[in-house]
Write a protein that holds these residues in place. Structure first.
Motif, PDB file in Angstrom:
ATOM      1  N   ASN A  17       0.543  -1.099  -0.024  1.00  0.00           N
ATOM      2  CA  ASN A  17      -0.202  -0.099   0.030  1.00  0.00           C
ATOM      3  C   ASN A  17       0.906   1.146  -0.104  1.00  0.00           C
ATOM      4  O   ASN A  17       0.562   2.139  -0.752  1.00  0.00           O
ATOM      5  CB  ASN A  17      -0.808  -0.041   1.294  1.00  0.00           C
ATOM      6  CG  ASN A  17      -1.882   1.458   1.426  1.00  0.00           C
ATOM      7  OD1 ASN A  17      -2.360   1.489   0.028  1.00  0.00           O
ATOM      8  ND2 ASN A  17      -2.068   1.807   2.282  1.00  0.00           N
ATOM      9  N   ALA A  18       2.011   1.243   0.867  1.00  0.00           N
ATOM     10  CA  ALA A  18       2.850   2.286   0.644  1.00  0.00           C
ATOM     11  C   ALA A  18       3.473   2.765  -0.636  1.00  0.00           C
ATOM     12  O   ALA A  18       3.466   3.751  -0.992  1.00  0.00           O
ATOM     13  CB  ALA A  18       4.012   2.306   1.757  1.00  0.00           C
ATOM     14  N   SER A  65      -6.019  -6.755  -6.438  1.00  0.00           N
ATOM     15  CA  SER A  65      -5.005  -6.086  -5.558  1.00  0.00           C
ATOM     16  C   SER A  65      -4.648  -6.728  -4.216  1.00  0.00           C
ATOM     17  O   SER A  65      -3.544  -6.360  -3.678  1.00  0.00           O
ATOM     18  CB  SER A  65      -5.617  -4.626  -5.343  1.00  0.00           C
ATOM     19  OG  SER A  65      -5.022  -3.624  -4.713  1.00  0.00           O
ATOM     20  N   LEU A  66      -5.793  -7.216  -3.455  1.00  0.00           N
ATOM     21  CA  LEU A  66      -5.486  -7.730  -2.316  1.00  0.00           C
ATOM     22  C   LEU A  66      -4.550  -9.078  -2.356  1.00  0.00           C
ATOM     23  O   LEU A  66      -3.694  -9.074  -1.369  1.00  0.00           O
ATOM     24  CB  LEU A  66      -6.827  -8.223  -1.675  1.00  0.00           C
ATOM     25  CG  LEU A  66      -7.874  -6.988  -1.210  1.00  0.00           C
ATOM     26  CD1 LEU A  66      -9.104  -7.484  -0.603  1.00  0.00           C
ATOM     27  CD2 LEU A  66      -7.038  -6.171  -0.040  1.00  0.00           C
ATOM     28  N   VAL A  67      -4.472  -9.631  -3.045  1.00  0.00           N
ATOM     29  CA  VAL A  67      -3.560 -10.951  -3.336  1.00  0.00           C
ATOM     30  C   VAL A  67      -2.237 -10.531  -4.029  1.00  0.00           C
ATOM     31  O   VAL A  67      -1.371 -11.223  -3.676  1.00  0.00           O
ATOM     32  CB  VAL A  67      -4.236 -12.129  -4.212  1.00  0.00           C
ATOM     33  CG1 VAL A  67      -5.701 -12.314  -3.545  1.00  0.00           C
ATOM     34  CG2 VAL A  67      -4.561 -11.650  -5.646  1.00  0.00           C
ATOM     35  N   THR A  68      -2.350  -9.401  -4.602  1.00  0.00           N
ATOM     36  CA  THR A  68      -0.834  -9.224  -5.358  1.00  0.00           C
ATOM     37  C   THR A  68       0.319  -8.997  -4.369  1.00  0.00           C
ATOM     38  O   THR A  68       1.441  -9.798  -4.711  1.00  0.00           O
ATOM     39  CB  THR A  68      -1.014  -7.839  -6.065  1.00  0.00           C
ATOM     40  OG1 THR A  68      -1.871  -8.073  -6.939  1.00  0.00           O
ATOM     41  CG2 THR A  68       0.312  -7.619  -6.643  1.00  0.00           C
ATOM     42  N   PRO A  69       0.241  -8.328  -3.288  1.00  0.00           N
ATOM     43  CA  PRO A  69       1.484  -8.498  -2.258  1.00  0.00           C
ATOM     44  C   PRO A  69       1.914  -9.735  -1.738  1.00  0.00           C
ATOM     45  O   PRO A  69       3.063 -10.213  -1.670  1.00  0.00           O
ATOM     46  CB  PRO A  69       1.073  -7.429  -1.291  1.00  0.00           C
ATOM     47  CG  PRO A  69      -0.482  -7.401  -1.182  1.00  0.00           C
ATOM     48  CD  PRO A  69      -0.761  -7.451  -2.824  1.00  0.00           C
ATOM     49  N   ALA A 106     -13.967   3.910 -11.251  1.00  0.00           N
ATOM     50  CA  ALA A 106     -14.645   3.243 -10.154  1.00  0.00           C
ATOM     51  C   ALA A 106     -13.692   2.171  -9.504  1.00  0.00           C
ATOM     52  O   ALA A 106     -13.851   2.127  -8.239  1.00  0.00           O
ATOM     53  CB  ALA A 106     -15.708   2.681 -10.812  1.00  0.00           C
ATOM     54  N   SER A 107     -12.832   1.357 -10.187  1.00  0.00           N
ATOM     55  CA  SER A 107     -11.928   0.511  -9.590  1.00  0.00           C
ATOM     56  C   SER A 107     -10.901   1.117  -8.943  1.00  0.00           C
ATOM     57  O   SER A 107     -10.606   0.797  -7.692  1.00  0.00           O
ATOM     58  CB  SER A 107     -11.226  -0.255 -10.803  1.00  0.00           C
ATOM     59  OG  SER A 107     -12.178  -0.982 -11.353  1.00  0.00           O
ATOM     60  N   ARG A 108     -10.446   2.182  -9.195  1.00  0.00           N
ATOM     61  CA  ARG A 108      -9.267   2.912  -8.399  1.00  0.00           C
ATOM     62  C   ARG A 108      -9.853   3.668  -7.050  1.00  0.00           C
ATOM     63  O   ARG A 108      -9.440   3.653  -6.056  1.00  0.00           O
ATOM     64  CB  ARG A 108      -8.795   4.018  -9.351  1.00  0.00           C
ATOM     65  CG  ARG A 108      -7.806   3.479 -10.424  1.00  0.00           C
ATOM     66  CD  ARG A 108      -6.754   4.726 -10.729  1.00  0.00           C
ATOM     67  NE  ARG A 108      -7.858   5.942 -11.561  1.00  0.00           N
ATOM     68  CZ  ARG A 108      -8.091   5.935 -12.886  1.00  0.00           C
ATOM     69  NH1 ARG A 108      -7.782   4.866 -13.487  1.00  0.00           N
ATOM     70  NH2 ARG A 108      -8.614   6.772 -13.204  1.00  0.00           N
ATOM     71  N   LEU A 109     -11.110   4.086  -7.353  1.00  0.00           N
ATOM     72  CA  LEU A 109     -12.010   4.760  -5.874  1.00  0.00           C
ATOM     73  C   LEU A 109     -11.990   3.668  -4.931  1.00  0.00           C
ATOM     74  O   LEU A 109     -11.623   4.012  -3.769  1.00  0.00           O
ATOM     75  CB  LEU A 109     -13.185   5.181  -6.456  1.00  0.00           C
ATOM     76  CG  LEU A 109     -13.242   6.888  -7.280  1.00  0.00           C
ATOM     77  CD1 LEU A 109     -14.685   7.047  -7.785  1.00  0.00           C
ATOM     78  CD2 LEU A 109     -12.523   7.861  -6.472  1.00  0.00           C
ATOM     79  N   ALA A 133     -10.133   2.995  -1.129  1.00  0.00           N
ATOM     80  CA  ALA A 133     -10.667   3.076  -0.061  1.00  0.00           C
ATOM     81  C   ALA A 133     -10.403   1.697   0.576  1.00  0.00           C
ATOM     82  O   ALA A 133     -10.129   2.001   1.995  1.00  0.00           O
ATOM     83  CB  ALA A 133     -12.271   3.203  -0.373  1.00  0.00           C
ATOM     84  N   VAL A 134     -10.476   0.684   0.142  1.00  0.00           N
ATOM     85  CA  VAL A 134     -10.413  -0.641   0.776  1.00  0.00           C
ATOM     86  C   VAL A 134      -8.890  -0.514   1.307  1.00  0.00           C
ATOM     87  O   VAL A 134      -8.468  -1.310   2.448  1.00  0.00           O
ATOM     88  CB  VAL A 134     -10.422  -1.697  -0.219  1.00  0.00           C
ATOM     89  CG1 VAL A 134      -9.878  -3.034   0.351  1.00  0.00           C
ATOM     90  CG2 VAL A 134     -11.779  -1.951  -0.720  1.00  0.00           C
TER      91      VAL A 134
END
Length: 542
Positions: free
Chosen positions: A72-73, A223-227, A263-266, A270-271
């Motif tokens: 996220n950073a 995005s959540l599984v990428t890291p 919409a995906s970026r917003l 937020a998540v």
């Protein structure tokens, strides 16, 4: 029944911790103090009270907490800005970490009774990387200049990989023939290069999924599984999984405007803000709760040994950083063209830091969760393991609370802050250019005379864009005439903004009246409210 009772206790602890995190954020925002330092203090106070404590599991932290926080950073960082400041970023995140680890190792071998070079280097590697969370939170609130934010971000993203690699080399040497600096450097280069390659592979794999990323739910899932994918790939091929996460995040964050829908970026943003807030809160609470565990293991050491070990650790961390910054700023800056690009073709050429910037950056070295997670991974065969863990804990407390609580006042005392007028000018110039591009595209559409496009529709859009362009240009004229570095306030602009807010609020009240009277479903209300929310957010940013 025991399982049910145990589950209820865990749930109560999670709810209580969440309440503390939210309350601490509220206090932090109003008092101007870093939430990380406040949560650590609360954790220490809780640890001293009777009752159970939660011990930090380093494997869970390194596998499930560090990757998403770093990712996220990285998403919020600027790949271009880090590249333009590459000389200083590499100096802080690689060379300074190496120097800190070696100096602590030598200090332990010389002055701490019975300590070995390998054990000292392991501790040095653990306490070398600053955790920029507290410094960035305070720095942004205090209006720290953008170049300083970039340096703190860039250092915090890359130094973890350096530290963890050195730590693994030092720990491995305990079972071998001792610590070898050339071996450590060679293994670090291989691990770092492999981590970069792994991160690039994951980033480009995500890019291939760009069609799925148009859907907000799919984009969030990816995005959540990428890291975790990047970290797992790096660890499986025995390179730096942490660096793989950082590189993947920087590339994906740089590509996001091109390959993701609005919409995906917003929704993704937020998540990630929520995940970051919750994870950081729990982590800093956990740091404070490790006090009883660490202190209880010191019975085998004399007071003199403990004091000497702590003095070496804290002394190196606090003194080496400002000295390093001063010396590196005095060196010739010939490396810039090779590391950061051709300065003659780039208006954002990296410049030498001023004395006030060096002072602020010297005090931005707060240590955090990566230090404790790293030192808690030490095996039982590492000499003086308990002493090393205590020294790391003291360094974290001294920097996180001491530097964290005083960083904001120091920044304000030094008078360091971003030129808000320049930032506003840059954004309004970009907005004007974007609107002008839209008007030019309308002219192209009109010339092509598409049968399915009415001229009336084009003129309606043109009027809306023209009004927006005029507003941006008036704003730019006001900024150009301003004599200070603050964004000037126009009474007409503020009045217009207040009117827009009143109008939006009136629409919300009417939609609620429709819903309450049964003329509008709740689903319809949520859709229309979302439209008003975006309109309100646009008004606030204009």
């Amino acid at each position: 029944m025991d399982l049910v009772h145990h589950t209820e206790e865990i749930l109560i602890f999670i709810l209580a911790a969440t309440a503390v995190i939210v309350a601490t954020r509220w206090v932090s925002r109003r008092a101007g103090l870093p939430a990380a330092a406040l949560l650590t203090i609360i954790g220490i106070v809780y640890a001293l009270l009777p009752g159970p404590n939660v011990e930090l599991d380093p494997e869970i932290i390194l596998t499930f907490v560090i990757p998403p926080l770093l990712y996220n950073a990285a998403l919020d960082s600027s790949l271009l800005d880090i590249r333009h400041n590459m000389r200083t970023v590499i100096s802080l995140s690689v060379l300074l970490v190496l120097a800190t680890a070696m100096l602590v190792g030598v200090g332990f071998e010389l002055w701490v009774t019975g300590a070995t070079l390998a054990a000292g280097v392991a501790l040095g590697a653990a306490i070398a990387p600053p955790d920029p969370v507290a410094a960035l939170a305070v720095g942004r609130r205090a209006g720290l200049p953008g170049n300083m934010i970039t340096l703190i971000q860039g250092e915090g993203l890359l130094n973890d990989a350096t530290a963890l690699t050195i730590l693994s080399v030092a720990v491995a040497s305990v079972d071998g023939e001792g610590f070898s600096f050339p071996t450590a450097v060679g293994q670090f280069v291989l691990a770092a290069a492999g981590g970069v390659i792994a991160g690039v592979v994951v980033a480009y794999a995500v890019r291939l999924l760009k069609h799925l990323r148009d859907d907000p739910i799919s984009a969030n899932t990816i995005s959540l599984v990428t890291p975790f994918a990047a970290y797992l790939l790096g660890e499986r091929v025995h390179v730096s999984g942490v660096l793989a996460v950082v590189v993947a995040g920087l590339i994906i964050g740089h590509d996001a405007p091109r390959y993701s829908s609005g919409a995906s970026r917003l929704q993704t943003s937020a998540v990630w803000r929520l995940i970051d807030f919750v994870l950081e809160g729990f982590v800093f609470l956990l740091i404070g709760q490790q006090l009883p565990t660490v202190v209880s293991r010191l019975h085998e050491y004399s007071t003199a040994t403990i004091v000497t070990a702590v003095a070496v650790s804290v002394g190196v961390v606090l003194l080496l950083r400002p000295l390093w910054l001063l010396l590196t700023q005095l060196l010739p800056r010939r490396m810039h063209s090779r590391l950061g690009g051709d300065s003659t073709s780039d208006r954002r050429e990296e410049k030498a830091l001023t004395g006030t910037e060096v002072t602020a950056l010297s005090w931005a070295g707060t240590r955090g969760v990566i230090t404790l997670a790293a030192v808690f991974t030490l095996r039982d065969n590492v000499p003086d393991k308990n002493l090393l863990q205590f020294c790391a804990f003291v360094v974290v407390i001294v920097t996180l609370i001491g530097q964290g609580l005083t960083f904001g006042p120091l920044v304000r005392r030094l008078g360091l802050r971003a030129n808000r007028a320049d930032l506003a000018r840059e954004r309004n110039e970009a907005r004007s250019a974007a609107v002008q591009a839209a008007l030019d595209r309308l002219d192209e559409i009109l010339q092509q005379k598409h049968d399915h496009v009415e001229e009336r529709a084009i003129e309606t859009v043109r009027k809306q864009l023209t009004v927006r362009l005029e507003r941006y240009r008036r704003r730019l004229d006001l900024i150009e005439k301003a004599e200070s570095d603050e964004v000037p306030v126009s009474p007409q602009y503020e009045a217009a903004l207040a009117v827009r807010r009143e109008v939006i609020e009136a629409q919300r009240e009417e939609l609620l009246r429709w819903r309450d009277s049964g003329m509008l479903t709740d689903e319809g209300l949520r859709v229309l409210e979302r439209e008003l929310d975006h309109e309100e957010r646009l008004a606030e940013r204009s």
